[in-house]
Design an enzyme around this catalytic site. Sequence first.
Site, PDB file in Angstrom:
ATOM      1  N   GLN A  12       0.837  -1.186   0.000  1.00  0.00           N
ATOM      2  CA  GLN A  12       0.000   0.000   0.000  1.00  0.00           C
ATOM      3  C   GLN A  12       0.876   1.242   0.000  1.00  0.00           C
ATOM      4  O   GLN A  12       1.881   1.318   0.698  1.00  0.00           O
ATOM      5  CB  GLN A  12      -0.900   0.002   1.229  1.00  0.00           C
ATOM      6  N   SER A  92       5.345  -5.964   2.923  1.00  0.00           N
ATOM      7  CA  SER A  92       4.097  -5.975   3.676  1.00  0.00           C
ATOM      8  C   SER A  92       2.954  -6.531   2.837  1.00  0.00           C
ATOM      9  O   SER A  92       2.938  -7.718   2.528  1.00  0.00           O
ATOM     10  CB  SER A  92       3.794  -4.562   4.186  1.00  0.00           C
ATOM     11  N   LEU A  93       1.982  -5.710   2.428  1.00  0.00           N
ATOM     12  CA  LEU A  93       0.885  -6.167   1.580  1.00  0.00           C
ATOM     13  C   LEU A  93       1.395  -6.963   0.383  1.00  0.00           C
ATOM     14  O   LEU A  93       0.794  -7.957  -0.036  1.00  0.00           O
ATOM     15  CB  LEU A  93       0.075  -4.962   1.091  1.00  0.00           C
ATOM     16  N   ARG A 117      -8.146  -7.953   5.081  1.00  0.00           N
ATOM     17  CA  ARG A 117      -7.041  -7.229   5.718  1.00  0.00           C
ATOM     18  C   ARG A 117      -7.263  -5.722   5.631  1.00  0.00           C
ATOM     19  O   ARG A 117      -7.106  -4.986   6.603  1.00  0.00           O
ATOM     20  CB  ARG A 117      -5.730  -7.616   5.039  1.00  0.00           C
ATOM     21  N   HIS A 202       1.601  -1.192  11.146  1.00  0.00           N
ATOM     22  CA  HIS A 202       2.762  -1.894  11.707  1.00  0.00           C
ATOM     23  C   HIS A 202       3.143  -1.345  13.086  1.00  0.00           C
ATOM     24  O   HIS A 202       4.313  -1.167  13.394  1.00  0.00           O
ATOM     25  CB  HIS A 202       3.950  -1.832  10.743  1.00  0.00           C
ATOM     26  N   GLN A 251       1.978  -9.616  10.720  1.00  0.00           N
ATOM     27  CA  GLN A 251       2.440  -8.598   9.774  1.00  0.00           C
ATOM     28  C   GLN A 251       1.831  -7.219  10.033  1.00  0.00           C
ATOM     29  O   GLN A 251       2.510  -6.198   9.885  1.00  0.00           O
ATOM     30  CB  GLN A 251       2.108  -9.061   8.358  1.00  0.00           C
TER      31      GLN A 251
END
Length: 331
Positions: A12, A92-93, A117, A202, A251
Amino acid sequence: MTATAAFVFPGQGSQFPGMGHELNRLGPQARALALRAEDITGLPVADLMTCAPAATLADPEIAQVLVLVWSLAALDQLRQKGWRPCAVAGHSLGEYTALVACGSLDQDTALSLVACRGRAMAHAARNRPGGMAAIVGLPAQTVQALCTEASTGPDVAVVANWNSPRQLVVAGTVSAMERVIAAATGAGALRARRLAVGGAYHSPLMNEAHARLRDRLGGVPLDVPRIPFVSSVTGRHVTDIDAYRGDLLAQVIAPVRWSDTVRTLTERGVGTYIEAGPGRVLGGLGREMVRAARHLTTWDALHRAAPPEALPGPDTGTHSASTDLEQRTTT
């Protein structure tokens, strides 16, 4: 340095207004994927990609699905052009696209999980507002110390993204972010500024999202990777896919260890990094950390249309990762 290529997938923050026009350039299969994503997620993916303004795209519930669709379409086209990665990783994503790329997850399940998510993270951000800030040019230990000093009472600040040795992103409550920015500027940071994101990703402010995703991720089948897969949660190769399920859940609250991820890929002999997705943020970070390697965008790789071993010498581009980090982060 060998010419082996890794696919790295952005997260993202790589979305942008009008990204649907570029998606259409990837061909009819990309457009079909967007329509499939609409059926699975309930979002008007094609219209959002083409018409939505930046403020709408900043919503994680929207942004995460759009980035995933674009990255999956890029993955498909790169495969059709003959690219075969020696390893994959995602920021991440982007890790969900990497799971598809290595054969651990199918596309439909990835779309469903990412939609869940995004909703969970958007809900958590509304309930516990916060922000993120990019800090450039300070040692990691200094940034960690500044976060500790700024975390007082209900306020919290943590390192959220270890993007490179000189670029870190911190996340937390707004007041804590302001204190970190002021202290970092006073400590001599080259840059210290808020990022245009909708939450403190995060960080502990995402604990609600973590709880919401626990049951959803717990029952998802994950196959053993068919090619090496490096997790940005740990920065290491995934050798136990069942144990990795816990990392995937963590995550949303754990820091992104991208510098460790790139180091692991480099130690494997990766000489070409292909950013399979929208934007070029990861390429900028890669150039900073591995100057001898070749760093290609999706379009660079598609235009070359050649297997990795046939490519010419290292890329000598001078694109600055710092510029992108001022405007974007990936989650």
